[in-house]
Every structure is written in structure tokens, then in C-alpha cells.
Write a protein that holds these residues in place. Structure first.
Motif, PDB file in Angstrom:
ATOM      1  N   TYR A  29      49.153  41.255  45.986  1.00 13.53           N
ATOM      2  CA  TYR A  29      49.057  42.297  44.963  1.00 13.53           C
ATOM      3  C   TYR A  29      47.909  41.981  44.015  1.00 13.53           C
ATOM      4  O   TYR A  29      47.836  40.896  43.433  1.00 13.53           O
ATOM      5  CB  TYR A  29      50.360  42.379  44.184  1.00 13.53           C
ATOM      6  CG  TYR A  29      50.311  43.330  43.013  1.00 13.53           C
ATOM      7  CD1 TYR A  29      50.336  44.706  43.205  1.00 13.53           C
ATOM      8  CD2 TYR A  29      50.232  42.847  41.700  1.00 13.53           C
ATOM      9  CE1 TYR A  29      50.291  45.577  42.128  1.00 13.53           C
ATOM     10  CE2 TYR A  29      50.181  43.723  40.614  1.00 13.53           C
ATOM     11  CZ  TYR A  29      50.207  45.084  40.843  1.00 13.53           C
ATOM     12  OH  TYR A  29      50.157  45.943  39.786  1.00 13.53           O
ATOM     13  N   ILE A  30      47.001  42.928  43.890  1.00 16.35           N
ATOM     14  CA  ILE A  30      45.889  42.788  42.948  1.00 16.35           C
ATOM     15  C   ILE A  30      46.107  43.807  41.836  1.00 16.35           C
ATOM     16  O   ILE A  30      46.049  45.015  42.079  1.00 16.35           O
ATOM     17  CB  ILE A  30      44.533  43.070  43.626  1.00 16.35           C
ATOM     18  CG1 ILE A  30      44.342  42.197  44.864  1.00 16.35           C
ATOM     19  CG2 ILE A  30      43.392  42.873  42.633  1.00 16.35           C
ATOM     20  CD1 ILE A  30      44.141  40.748  44.600  1.00 16.35           C
ATOM     21  N   SER A  31      46.351  43.336  40.643  1.00 18.27           N
ATOM     22  CA  SER A  31      46.601  44.251  39.534  1.00 18.27           C
ATOM     23  C   SER A  31      45.288  44.858  39.056  1.00 18.27           C
ATOM     24  O   SER A  31      44.205  44.313  39.277  1.00 18.27           O
ATOM     25  CB  SER A  31      47.276  43.506  38.383  1.00 18.27           C
ATOM     26  OG  SER A  31      46.375  42.571  37.823  1.00 18.27           O
ATOM     27  N   GLU A  32      45.414  45.979  38.368  1.00 21.20           N
ATOM     28  CA  GLU A  32      44.224  46.592  37.797  1.00 21.20           C
ATOM     29  C   GLU A  32      43.578  45.652  36.782  1.00 21.20           C
ATOM     30  O   GLU A  32      42.364  45.544  36.683  1.00 21.20           O
ATOM     31  CB  GLU A  32      44.598  47.915  37.115  1.00 21.20           C
ATOM     32  CG  GLU A  32      43.391  48.637  36.536  1.00 21.20           C
ATOM     33  CD  GLU A  32      43.778  49.867  35.741  1.00 21.20           C
ATOM     34  OE1 GLU A  32      44.951  49.961  35.340  1.00 21.20           O
ATOM     35  OE2 GLU A  32      42.914  50.718  35.527  1.00 21.20           O
ATOM     36  N   VAL A  76      51.988  44.643  35.078  1.00 15.04           N
ATOM     37  CA  VAL A  76      53.330  44.680  35.641  1.00 15.04           C
ATOM     38  C   VAL A  76      53.820  43.248  35.826  1.00 15.04           C
ATOM     39  O   VAL A  76      53.114  42.411  36.381  1.00 15.04           O
ATOM     40  CB  VAL A  76      53.326  45.406  37.000  1.00 15.04           C
ATOM     41  CG1 VAL A  76      54.737  45.470  37.565  1.00 15.04           C
ATOM     42  CG2 VAL A  76      52.738  46.802  36.851  1.00 15.04           C
ATOM     43  N   THR A  96      46.279  50.574  32.665  1.00 14.12           N
ATOM     44  CA  THR A  96      47.738  50.571  32.601  1.00 14.12           C
ATOM     45  C   THR A  96      48.253  49.206  32.177  1.00 14.12           C
ATOM     46  O   THR A  96      47.549  48.202  32.261  1.00 14.12           O
ATOM     47  CB  THR A  96      48.332  50.922  33.970  1.00 14.12           C
ATOM     48  OG1 THR A  96      47.812  50.010  34.933  1.00 14.12           O
ATOM     49  CG2 THR A  96      47.972  52.334  34.365  1.00 14.12           C
ATOM     50  N   ASN A 142      58.963  42.448  38.702  1.00 14.42           N
ATOM     51  CA  ASN A 142      59.156  43.863  39.015  1.00 14.42           C
ATOM     52  C   ASN A 142      58.396  44.292  40.265  1.00 14.42           C
ATOM     53  O   ASN A 142      58.395  45.475  40.593  1.00 14.42           O
ATOM     54  CB  ASN A 142      58.707  44.730  37.845  1.00 14.42           C
ATOM     55  CG  ASN A 142      59.632  44.597  36.654  1.00 14.42           C
ATOM     56  OD1 ASN A 142      60.820  44.310  36.815  1.00 14.42           O
ATOM     57  ND2 ASN A 142      59.090  44.773  35.473  1.00 14.42           N
ATOM     58  N   LEU A 143      57.762  43.363  40.916  1.00 16.18           N
ATOM     59  CA  LEU A 143      56.960  43.722  42.080  1.00 16.18           C
ATOM     60  C   LEU A 143      57.749  43.478  43.369  1.00 16.18           C
ATOM     61  O   LEU A 143      58.271  42.386  43.591  1.00 16.18           O
ATOM     62  CB  LEU A 143      55.670  42.886  42.119  1.00 16.18           C
ATOM     63  CG  LEU A 143      54.696  43.123  40.959  1.00 16.18           C
ATOM     64  CD1 LEU A 143      53.568  42.103  40.994  1.00 16.18           C
ATOM     65  CD2 LEU A 143      54.130  44.529  41.038  1.00 16.18           C
ATOM     66  N   LEU A 169      43.530  42.460  36.844  1.00 15.10           N
ATOM     67  CA  LEU A 169      42.761  41.441  37.563  1.00 15.10           C
ATOM     68  C   LEU A 169      41.476  42.029  38.127  1.00 15.10           C
ATOM     69  O   LEU A 169      40.400  41.421  38.040  1.00 15.10           O
ATOM     70  CB  LEU A 169      43.613  40.850  38.692  1.00 15.10           C
ATOM     71  CG  LEU A 169      42.963  39.742  39.524  1.00 15.10           C
ATOM     72  CD1 LEU A 169      42.730  38.498  38.673  1.00 15.10           C
ATOM     73  CD2 LEU A 169      43.822  39.398  40.729  1.00 15.10           C
ATOM     74  N   ALA A 170      41.597  43.240  38.693  1.00 14.08           N
ATOM     75  CA  ALA A 170      40.429  43.856  39.320  1.00 14.08           C
ATOM     76  C   ALA A 170      39.337  44.165  38.302  1.00 14.08           C
ATOM     77  O   ALA A 170      38.156  43.937  38.546  1.00 14.08           O
ATOM     78  CB  ALA A 170      40.849  45.134  40.046  1.00 14.08           C
ATOM     79  N   LEU A 171      39.769  44.686  37.149  1.00  8.90           N
ATOM     80  CA  LEU A 171      38.785  45.069  36.138  1.00  8.90           C
ATOM     81  C   LEU A 171      38.390  43.902  35.241  1.00  8.90           C
ATOM     82  O   LEU A 171      37.446  44.006  34.464  1.00  8.90           O
ATOM     83  CB  LEU A 171      39.341  46.199  35.270  1.00  8.90           C
ATOM     84  CG  LEU A 171      39.475  47.557  35.948  1.00  8.90           C
ATOM     85  CD1 LEU A 171      40.054  48.574  34.993  1.00  8.90           C
ATOM     86  CD2 LEU A 171      38.124  48.025  36.474  1.00  8.90           C
TER      87      LEU A 171
END
Lengths: 67, 278
Positions: free
Chosen positions: A47-50, A5, A2, A9-10, A52-54
């Protein structure tokens, strides 16, 4: 994956407060290191964004993996 | 999008959703986060780009030769880059330098060369302890304007007389050099009998065959050069942290010329080494 973000907006669902970039201490396999991530200024949730995670987190896992 | 609701924490779900939250003091599947207020995150200074790698930066003087240039692919930082706290960009930072200095036992009044001094953080640390430290680096610009005493020289051509130094410290240097044996011979030349070489460096914890020296090969080089190894203390813990911080800050290890495959193959470790000129 995705779209990333924007931090503006968080919002923390529990506290209804906008997240702010802040220092947090990440731990992985017993290693601790300071990083800056979006966090709730009230309750401290991070908050861990996708992305960042991937991305970076996965690279850290691969790099620190003991073969 | 007007907002992204954060859910109450569960296990860290890496890669299965648009994002996830981590509890402030908990741990998920290997990862965890907690508030951190004491030290700045690792942020290499963008104003000090330096891609040479290693404690000795890219030569700019006529004295340096191509074969002595730092090799690419070194795992550590270089002298001209700083971390988020302003300390040197290398595993363990100044805290590990303090451990190395203590391990070496340098005393006030000792004359010590800091080879590959970069911006001079270690030289300054030694001088603050009344150790007569002199920085050595090939990069003339690194210490320009600094009050830190330093000389511009190559690690294999030191401008010191034979048996003139009480000690020599070299952090993240040996493994970057094309000819470490030549450097060790030069370092032995300038040390007094019984003089101490203090080094922190990467080594391979694999069975060998890679570019990095194994512990045995590292020690053998020292012995062959006329040193007696007093201490070889594994501190691979700081290397792991350094790698993680670097990836978080820069996105990958590409800036250091390192690939994950190389990490897996070499199983790099980090060590504090003290050797005496025998």
C-alpha cells in the motif's frame, strides 16, 4: 491531500487480510533500497499512501533527477 | 473508516488518489516494490543524534578549531549514526568500505589510520584482516567503551610521527573539511613513501562552481599535496541509493543540511579514490 489512513484500517481487498508493516524493496531508476511499508501478508501487495507518494517518493524523484 | 480496499495492481499512480498499490514484483511509472527479507531498512538510530555532518564529528576537545569543524551541507552521514543493519551511515555502507580496502591493497601487518572513524566500523573491519588499524576521530564519546583502538585527534593534527603509516583511510571526510589541502598535507606527512591514501567521498559531476570539488579539482588537490592518483572509481550508484533510503527514513535530506536545489546544481557523485604518497 486526504487524511493519512491508519495501518490498522487497511485491509487487502483480494485476500481480506489486514495489512502489516513489512520490509519491501523499492526500486526507482535502477536503484534498489529496502523500506518498510504496509503490505498484505498473504499476497504481498504493498500500500502506497497519497502522503507517501506526494511526500517522500516525490522528494526521492526530485533528489535523484539528473539535470 | 473500517477498511481501505486495495485494488489489483495497475500502474503506479503517484498522487492522483487516496493511495495506490504496487505489484509485489512489478514496476510502475519508475517505481516498483518487491518482497525484501535480507537486510533491514535504513533506520538511523535515534539514540545517536549527531548533526555535525561528515566523518569527523563535532569537536569536543580543545585541539579542534572552528575552521576545522565539518561544514554543513555535506551529503553523507556521519560516523556516529548507524543504518538499519548497524553499519555506518554513509553511502555504500561497509560493503563499499570493503571495496575501497581491496582497491587500496592494504596488507596484513600494515599500519593504517582510519581518520574520521566514527564508531569504528571500518577500523574493526581492517583489524579483522590483521591490518594494524587505529581509529582517529575528534569525538571522544564515539568510541567510549569500545575495544577498538583509537585516538582522539583532529584530521589536520594527527598524533603520528612523520612517515610512520603504511596507509590512511578516510571515508566521507575530505569534503567536510574547511581546509582539505591542510588535511592532505598532514596525511602525506604521516604516510611512508609509497604509502596509500584510500578515500571515499562525494564530488561534483557538474562543471564546477559549487562547494563540492569536481573530479578534476579533487585529483588536483591530491597532486598538489604530493600524491599520485592511482584510482578514481565512480560509484555514484551508491549515492543515489543512500539519498533514496535517507529520504524514505527521515522524510527529507534536511537532517544532512541538503536541499534538492543543491543536489540539482552540484550533481553530486561518489567515488573511491586511491592515491600514493609520491
Amino acid at each position: 491531500m486526504t487524511e493519512p489512513v491508519a495501518i490498522s484500517n487497511l485491509v487487502c481487498a483480494a485476500c481480506d487480510r489486514p495489512l502489516e508493516m513489512g520490509k519491501v524493496e523499492a526500486t526507482y531508476l535502477g536503484q534498489r533500497f529496502p523500506v518498510e511499508l504496509p503490505r498484505c501478508p498473504n499476497c504481498g501487495f504493498v500500500y502506497i499512501s497519497e502522503e507517501l507518494a506526494l511526500g517522500r517518493m516525490l522528494k526521492v524523484e526530485q533528489a535523484l533527477e539528473d539535470k | 473508516m473500517t477498511g481501505f480496499p486495495m485494488e489489483r495492481p495497475g500502474p503506479v499512480d503517484v498522487g492522483t488518489g487516496a493511495g495506490c498499490s504496487l505489484p509485489p514484483c512489478g514496476e510502475g511509472l519508475g517505481w516498483g516494490v518487491s518482497p525484501h527479507e535480507n537486510s533491514a531498512p535504513f533506520t538511523p538510530s535515534p539514540t545517536l543524534p549527531h548533526q555535525g555532518g561528515g566523518g569527523l564529528s563535532a569537536p569536543r576537545t580543545q585541539r579542534s578549531h572552528e575552521e576545522h569543524m565539518p561544514s554543513a551541507g555535506s551529503l553523507f552521514g556521519c560516523g556516529r549514526m548507524r543504518d538499519g543493519d548497524g553499519g555506518p551511515l554513509r553511502p555504500g555502507g561497509l560493503a563499499l568500505t570493503e571495496e575501497l580496502v581491496a582497491l587500496a591493497g592494504f596488507a596484513p601487518g600494515d599500519l593504517v589510520a582510519d581518520v574520521g572513524c566514527g564508531l569504528g566500523a571500518t577500523t574493526d573491519l581492517l583489524r579483522a584482516r590483521n591490518i594494524r588499524a587505529v581509529g582517529v576521530d575528534v569525538d571522544l564519546d564515539a568510541l567510549a567503551g569500545s575495544e577498538t583502538p583509537f585516538v582522539a585527534a583532529d584530521a589536520v593534527l594527527l598524533p603520528f610521527a612523520d612517515a610512520s603509516l603504511d596507509g590512511l583511510i578516510a571515508e566521507c571526510v575530505l569534503s567536510t573539511l574547511a581546509d582539505p589541502a591542510r588535511a592532505l598535507a598532514e596525511w602525506r606527512r604521516v604516510l611512508k613513501p609509497g604509502g596509500r591514501l584510500a578515500s571515499s567521498d562525494v564530488y561534483s559531476r557538474a562543471t564546477g562552481g559549487g562547494r563540492l570539488a569536481t573530479r578534476e579539482e579533487f585529483c588536483r588537490r591530491l597532486i598538489d599535496a604530493g600524491f599520485r592518483v592511482e584510482s578514481f572509481e565512480d560509484r555514484s550508484d551508491v549515492l543515489k541509493r543512500f539519498v533514496a533510503e535517507f529520504i524514505f527514513a527521515c522524510g527529507s535530506l534536511d537532517a544532512l543540511g541538503v536541499r534538492s536545489a543543491a543536489l540539482s546544481r552540484n550533481r553530486p557523485g561518489y567515488a573511491l579514490i586511491v592515491a600514493l604518497k609520491s
